[in-house]
Design a protein around this motif. Structure first.
Motif, PDB file in Angstrom:
ATOM      1  N   UNK A 150      49.014   7.196  -7.188  1.00  0.00           N
ATOM      2  CA  UNK A 150      49.288   7.719  -8.532  1.00  0.00           C
ATOM      3  C   UNK A 150      49.100   9.226  -8.511  1.00  0.00           C
ATOM      4  N   UNK A 151      50.082   9.948  -9.024  1.00  0.00           N
ATOM      5  CA  UNK A 151      49.939  11.383  -9.236  1.00  0.00           C
ATOM      6  C   UNK A 151      49.550  11.574 -10.701  1.00  0.00           C
ATOM      7  N   UNK A 152      48.267  11.713 -10.954  1.00  0.00           N
ATOM      8  CA  UNK A 152      47.787  11.763 -12.331  1.00  0.00           C
ATOM      9  C   UNK A 152      48.233  13.028 -13.043  1.00  0.00           C
ATOM     10  N   UNK A 153      48.507  14.091 -12.294  1.00  0.00           N
ATOM     11  CA  UNK A 153      49.032  15.289 -12.944  1.00  0.00           C
ATOM     12  C   UNK A 153      50.424  15.020 -13.494  1.00  0.00           C
ATOM     13  N   UNK A 154      51.215  14.251 -12.751  1.00  0.00           N
ATOM     14  CA  UNK A 154      52.531  13.868 -13.258  1.00  0.00           C
ATOM     15  C   UNK A 154      52.413  13.017 -14.523  1.00  0.00           C
ATOM     16  N   UNK A 182      37.874   7.955  -8.522  1.00  0.00           N
ATOM     17  CA  UNK A 182      38.568   9.221  -8.809  1.00  0.00           C
ATOM     18  C   UNK A 182      39.755   9.002  -9.749  1.00  0.00           C
ATOM     19  N   UNK A 183      40.403   7.833  -9.651  1.00  0.00           N
ATOM     20  CA  UNK A 183      41.509   7.518 -10.563  1.00  0.00           C
ATOM     21  C   UNK A 183      40.999   7.365 -11.992  1.00  0.00           C
ATOM     22  N   UNK A 184      39.881   6.668 -12.143  1.00  0.00           N
ATOM     23  CA  UNK A 184      39.318   6.494 -13.485  1.00  0.00           C
ATOM     24  C   UNK A 184      38.842   7.839 -14.046  1.00  0.00           C
ATOM     25  N   UNK A 185      38.317   8.703 -13.175  1.00  0.00           N
ATOM     26  CA  UNK A 185      37.911  10.035 -13.625  1.00  0.00           C
ATOM     27  C   UNK A 185      39.116  10.800 -14.181  1.00  0.00           C
ATOM     28  N   UNK A 186      40.230  10.768 -13.435  1.00  0.00           N
ATOM     29  CA  UNK A 186      41.436  11.479 -13.860  1.00  0.00           C
ATOM     30  C   UNK A 186      41.973  10.892 -15.172  1.00  0.00           C
TER      31      UNK A 186
END
Length: 388
Positions: A150-154, A182-186
């Motif tokens: 997953x690109x969380x910025x996208x 880290x995904x949940x943080x983002x």
């Protein structure tokens, strides 16, 4: 004259491939359901519930014993306390919960961010609600990193003032990827900055491998305060045909979901609910489910190492993807049909989970295998696949 609300929706690839498998007597590793029965003890509990008179309409929100059992499980595993009376709703499978959640919070012109590839009901549900799907693709595998990411910025960049909801699914069908801390943080940063609601589709919550654990949205207070968290007894107890799922959400969100739920199905099969409530008293079946399926995942992955398929990592779900570029340069749908007709094994093209399945950016020469099968079924398929 009838005007279709879903003019671009036809027969799904799952139906097409299963029909093709039947026509050619192929081993069907395509559709995601087991070829074995639930625990006989669970089936006996259904008969027991019928004999005890649980054959009429149950509560619209689900029978109290089952809602309390769900609340206990979620609290024990994820630390979130949901009120079983006002925040847990039993639904006709996870798919009905998805539709009800979308209809509850999405209106005309609202945007919904969807991470793709995605389950095939997401985009139609958004359109039926009058919403606009905004798809954000996972970063595709590379030689250096063979996993989708997953690109969380996208995801963040896709959010506008019209965004109402983010729809996501982890452990992820079809790629098998799972969330990390880290995904949940983002995701927390996105929710904190935007206030956007979440729909977290988690039917494979108990199927996570290699010593990892499922990081539910329910483990984070900020996220669960903004989320519909959906799961499925069908995936957990090998009973996909029973169509029993549930949704956990804050009281205000649950109230809106229930308004929709009562006019879609009203309620869910009574004896199944009472049986599931009693069966859930013992957590062993879902606590040991990962081990049960890891044996099958490893069996299929090991078998494919003797073939020209290249296996990708599968940290969760009961699906495994493989790269076929050493075999063919056909697109994924054409290759999947060829594999069924010529070699007698049916798979699903990963491109089917994209908004534009025929587009080059949706085709990575990957197919999805379902390993929720008897070991004898997997062995027979492996024998055929090794000859490809």
């Amino acid at each position: 004259m009838l005007q279709s609300k879903l003019p671009d929706v036809g027969t799904t690839i799952f139906t097409i491939m299963s029909r093709l498998a039947q026509e050619h007597q192929a081993i069907n590793l395509g559709q995601g359901f087991p070829d074995f029965d639930p625990d006989p003890a669970l089936c006996q509990l259904v008969s027991k519930a019928m004999a005890e008179g649980h054959n009429q309409y149950p509560y619209m929100t689900g029978v109290p014993p089952l809602r309390h059992a769900i609340a206990h499980k979620v609290r024990t595993l994820y630390g979130r306390t949901y009120d079983p009376d006002s925040e847990i709703t039993v639904t006709s499978g996870a798919t009905e919960a998805l539709m009800a959640a979308v209809l509850a919070c999405v209106g005309n012109g609202d945007e919904v961010v969807v991470i793709e590839p995605c389950y095939d009901s997401y985009l139609p549900a958004i359109r039926l609600a009058g919403g606009i799907p905004v798809t954000v693709p996972l970063r595709a595998p590379t030689q250096e990193d063979p996993s989708f990411r997953v690109d969380w910025q996208q995801v963040r960049d896709a959010i506008t003032p019209r965004t109402r909801l983010i729809m996501m699914n982890f452990p992820h069908n079809p790629t098998g990827i799972i969330l990390q801390d880290s995904d949940l943080d983002a995701l927390e940063n996105i929710v904190r900055d935007t206030g956007v609601l979440l729909l977290s589709d988690e039917p494979y919550e108990h199927i996570v491998f290699d010593g990892q654990h499922h990081r539910s949205v329910a483990t984070r207070a900020l996220l669960s305060d903004h989320a519909f968290v959906i799961s499925s007894f069908g995936k957990t107890y090998h009973a996909t045909g029973w169509k029993v799922g549930y949704c956990c959400a804050p009281k205000i969100m649950s109230a809106e979901l229930r308004k929709i739920h009562q006019f879609i199905v009203f309620t869910v099969s009574s004896p199944m609910q009472f049986a599931l409530a009693e069966y859930m008293r013992d957590p062993t079946p879902y606590l040991e489910l990962s081990h049960f399926y890891q044996i099958r995942r490893d069996r299929l992955a090991q078998g494919l190492t003797g073939s020209r398929f290249k296996v990708l990592p599968s940290p969760g779900t009961f699906f495994l993807m493989a790269d076929y570029r050493e075999i063919s340069d056909e697109n994924e749908a054409e290759f999947s049909r060829w594999l069924t007709v010529t070699h007698g094994v049916t798979v699903i093209p990963v491109s089917a989970f994209y908004r534009e399945p025929d587009a080059p950016q949706s085709n990575h020469q990957l197919v999805r295998f379902c390993f929720a099968k008897k070991e004898s079924t997997l062995d027979a398929a492996i024998e055929k696949l090794q000859r490809v």
